[in-house]
Scaffold this active site. Structure first.
Site, short mmCIF file in Angstrom:
data_model
loop_
_atom_site.label_atom_id
_atom_site.label_comp_id
_atom_site.label_asym_id
_atom_site.label_seq_id
_atom_site.Cartn_x
_atom_site.Cartn_y
_atom_site.Cartn_z
N CYS A 123 39.26 24.95 42.31
CA CYS A 123 39.43 25.18 43.75
C CYS A 123 38.30 24.60 44.59
O CYS A 123 38.37 24.59 45.82
CB CYS A 123 39.57 26.67 44.02
N HIS A 264 38.35 27.80 51.11
CA HIS A 264 39.45 27.73 50.14
C HIS A 264 40.36 28.92 50.37
O HIS A 264 39.89 30.06 50.54
CB HIS A 264 38.86 27.73 48.73
N ASN A 295 47.82 30.31 47.08
CA ASN A 295 46.58 29.69 46.63
C ASN A 295 46.93 28.41 45.87
O ASN A 295 47.42 28.48 44.75
CB ASN A 295 45.83 30.69 45.75
O1 UT7 Z 1 41.28 30.44 43.68
C1 UT7 Z 1 40.32 30.67 42.70
C2 UT7 Z 1 39.53 31.87 42.96
N1 UT7 Z 1 40.38 33.03 42.96
C3 UT7 Z 1 40.15 33.99 43.79
O2 UT7 Z 1 39.25 33.90 44.61
C4 UT7 Z 1 40.96 35.25 43.68
C5 UT7 Z 1 40.08 36.46 43.81
N2 UT7 Z 1 40.69 37.74 43.53
C6 UT7 Z 1 41.64 38.28 44.33
O3 UT7 Z 1 42.13 37.67 45.25
C7 UT7 Z 1 41.98 39.73 44.08
O4 UT7 Z 1 41.16 40.23 43.06
C8 UT7 Z 1 43.48 39.97 43.70
C9 UT7 Z 1 44.36 39.76 44.93
C10 UT7 Z 1 43.88 39.06 42.58
C11 UT7 Z 1 43.65 41.44 43.26
O5 UT7 Z 1 43.23 42.31 44.29
P1 UT7 Z 1 42.18 43.49 43.99
O6 UT7 Z 1 41.98 44.20 45.25
O7 UT7 Z 1 40.95 42.88 43.35
O8 UT7 Z 1 42.97 44.38 42.96
P2 UT7 Z 1 42.50 45.01 41.58
O9 UT7 Z 1 42.65 44.01 40.49
O10 UT7 Z 1 41.17 45.67 41.74
O11 UT7 Z 1 43.58 46.15 41.37
C12 UT7 Z 1 43.70 47.24 42.31
C13 UT7 Z 1 44.93 48.06 41.96
C14 UT7 Z 1 44.98 48.50 40.50
O12 UT7 Z 1 45.61 49.77 40.47
P3 UT7 Z 1 44.75 51.11 40.37
O13 UT7 Z 1 43.95 50.99 39.12
O14 UT7 Z 1 43.89 51.15 41.61
O15 UT7 Z 1 45.79 52.19 40.34
C15 UT7 Z 1 45.90 47.48 39.87
O16 UT7 Z 1 46.57 47.98 38.74
O17 UT7 Z 1 46.10 47.27 42.20
C16 UT7 Z 1 46.89 47.23 40.98
N3 UT7 Z 1 47.52 45.93 40.90
C17 UT7 Z 1 48.70 45.65 41.46
N4 UT7 Z 1 49.57 46.41 42.15
C18 UT7 Z 1 50.68 45.82 42.60
C19 UT7 Z 1 47.03 44.81 40.34
N5 UT7 Z 1 47.89 43.79 40.50
C20 UT7 Z 1 48.93 44.28 41.20
C21 UT7 Z 1 50.11 43.72 41.68
N6 UT7 Z 1 50.96 44.52 42.38
N7 UT7 Z 1 50.41 42.42 41.50
#
Ligand code: UT7
Length: 339
Positions: A123, A264, A295
């Site tokens: 990226c 990005h 993305n």
């Molecule tokens: O382009 C290259 C670089 N990439 C990036 O910069 C991406 C960076 N990361 C992100 O954008 C975020 O981490 C994501 C959008 C991928 C995820 O968001 P997050 O706020 O970091 O979520 P998380 O992984 O901490 O998960 C939070 C909650 C969890 O549930 P509990 O444990 O709080 O009950 C996950 O199980 O969200 C849950 N979860 C989902 N729920 C619905 C994880 N994925 C999903 C999903 N749909 N797809």
């Protein structure tokens, strides 16, 4: 005695002269995504800012999308294909190890005999390419450089993987960079952090995919991307804001001088966090192309610049900060004047 070698000298400065993009035809909305993963439209929109993305069809290959974006960039720059002497293609989804896709793209565009090569900087690839183009032009190695960021991430995304299926998407963006009498591309601030290489990875090598074996469910092996999103999110929101500030310092640009911010397009919340950490004035135009594009890795910055220029939200000549960050981990940012 050794002779004194001639060394090449180029233009005093370089400038981005035109950008172009290609967005695949097929729009994939969140309603379709949640047929593949256990999620919801609301979760995807609030956690990532994405409402829809594009996935390429069979004919929308890495080469086809690159050429479409490049033709628009060249036309807008007023540069003929025959004037392009260097083609840099940043991609992690050209699925042939060799030859580089850049050589055939150059040839098919009519940039005959151009130096052409691919880079793998995920990226950050568009900003890496921009930094190289700027240097090549100022040393005299190149005069007009075509920098392309292109991805078909859908080829390497497991659409049943909850961590990545909603985020990754396809597209191409290109820029023509050429000589300038006045400064228009600031110093790059770039680097890598291989200690965190395992946060975004292809889950298995191609050799595993080719051994003919199948998963338990009978599906043949096909590598896909895996991301440990939350640590990447934190790294991007905080460490990358510092890198962005360093890029502004290096260019001698204060927050109040900045007119446009094009990070990005990884996650809308990362964009918001960086905006806040950089203490940018409310009037700065911010790229939010991720909402409809997802993305697209190396393509995201040129696609977002094109969208801002086409909508009239941003204008040619404005001072913009661009910053890319992603798998590697790698990062690069610089201040540019918009084409
Ligand atoms: O382009 C290259 C670089 N990439 C990036 O910069 C991406 C960076 N990361 C992100 O954008 C975020 O981490 C994501 C959008 C991928 C995820 O968001 P997050 O706020 O970091 O979520 P998380 O992984 O901490 O998960 C939070 C909650 C969890 O549930 P509990 O444990 O709080 O009950 C996950 O199980 O969200 C849950 N979860 C989902 N729920 C619905 C994880 N994925 C999903 C999903 N749909 N797809």
């Amino acid at each position: 005695m050794n002779p004194t070698l001639n060394v090449s000298r180029g233009a005093k400065y370089s400038r981005m002269l035109g950008v172009g993009g290609y967005r695949p035809r097929r729009v994939v909305d969140n309603a379709e995504i949640i047929t593949y993963i256990d999620s919801s439209d609301e979760w995807i929109r609030t956690r990532s800012g994405i409402t829809e993305r594009r996935w390429a069809s069979d004919d929308e290959t890495v080469s086809m999308m690159s050429q479409a974006a490049a033709r628009k960039a060249m036309e807008r720059a007023g540069v003929e294909p025959g004037q392009i002497d260097t083609v840099i293609v940043s991609t992690v989804t050209h699925l042939h190890q060799t030859p580089a896709i850049a050589t055939t793209i150059a040839s098919e565009l009519g940039a005959k005999n151009a130096a052409a090569f691919d880079i793998s900087a995920a990226c950050a690839g568009f900003c890496y390419g921009t930094a190289m183009a700027d240097s090549f032009i100022r040393t005299g190695a190149s005069k007009y450089v075509l920098v392309i960021g292109v991805e078909r991430l859908s080829d390497l995304t497991d659409k049943h993987d909850r961590s990545t299926a909603f985020i990754f998407a396809d597209g191409a963006g290109a820029a023509v960079i050429g000589p300038s009498d006045t400064p228009a591309i600031g110093p790059v601030v770039w680097g890598s952090d291989g200690d965190q290489a395992d946060l975004i990875v292809q889950n298995e090598p191609w050799t595993t995919a080719m051994d003919g074996s199948a998963h338990d469910d009978g599906e043949p092996h096909w590598p896909s991307l895996r991301m440990n999103g939350n640590p990447v999110f934190k790294w991007a929101s905080y460490t990358m804001a510092k890198t962005a500030a360093e890029a502004m310092d290096a260019a001698g640009v204060r927050p109040e001088d900045l007119e446009v911010f094009v990070p990005h397009q990884a996650n809308m919340r990362i964009t918001d966090a960086m905006f806040k950490a950089l203490k940018l004035p409310a009037g700065v135009v911010v790229a939010r192309d991720i909402a409809r594009t997802g993305n697209t890795s190396a393509a995201s910055i040129p696609l977002a610049i094109e969208a801002l220029l086409e909508s009239g939200e941003a204008h040619s000549g404005q001072t913009a900060l661009i910053i890319g960050f992603g798998a590697g981990l790698v990062y690069a940012g610089q201040v540019i004047l918009l084409p």
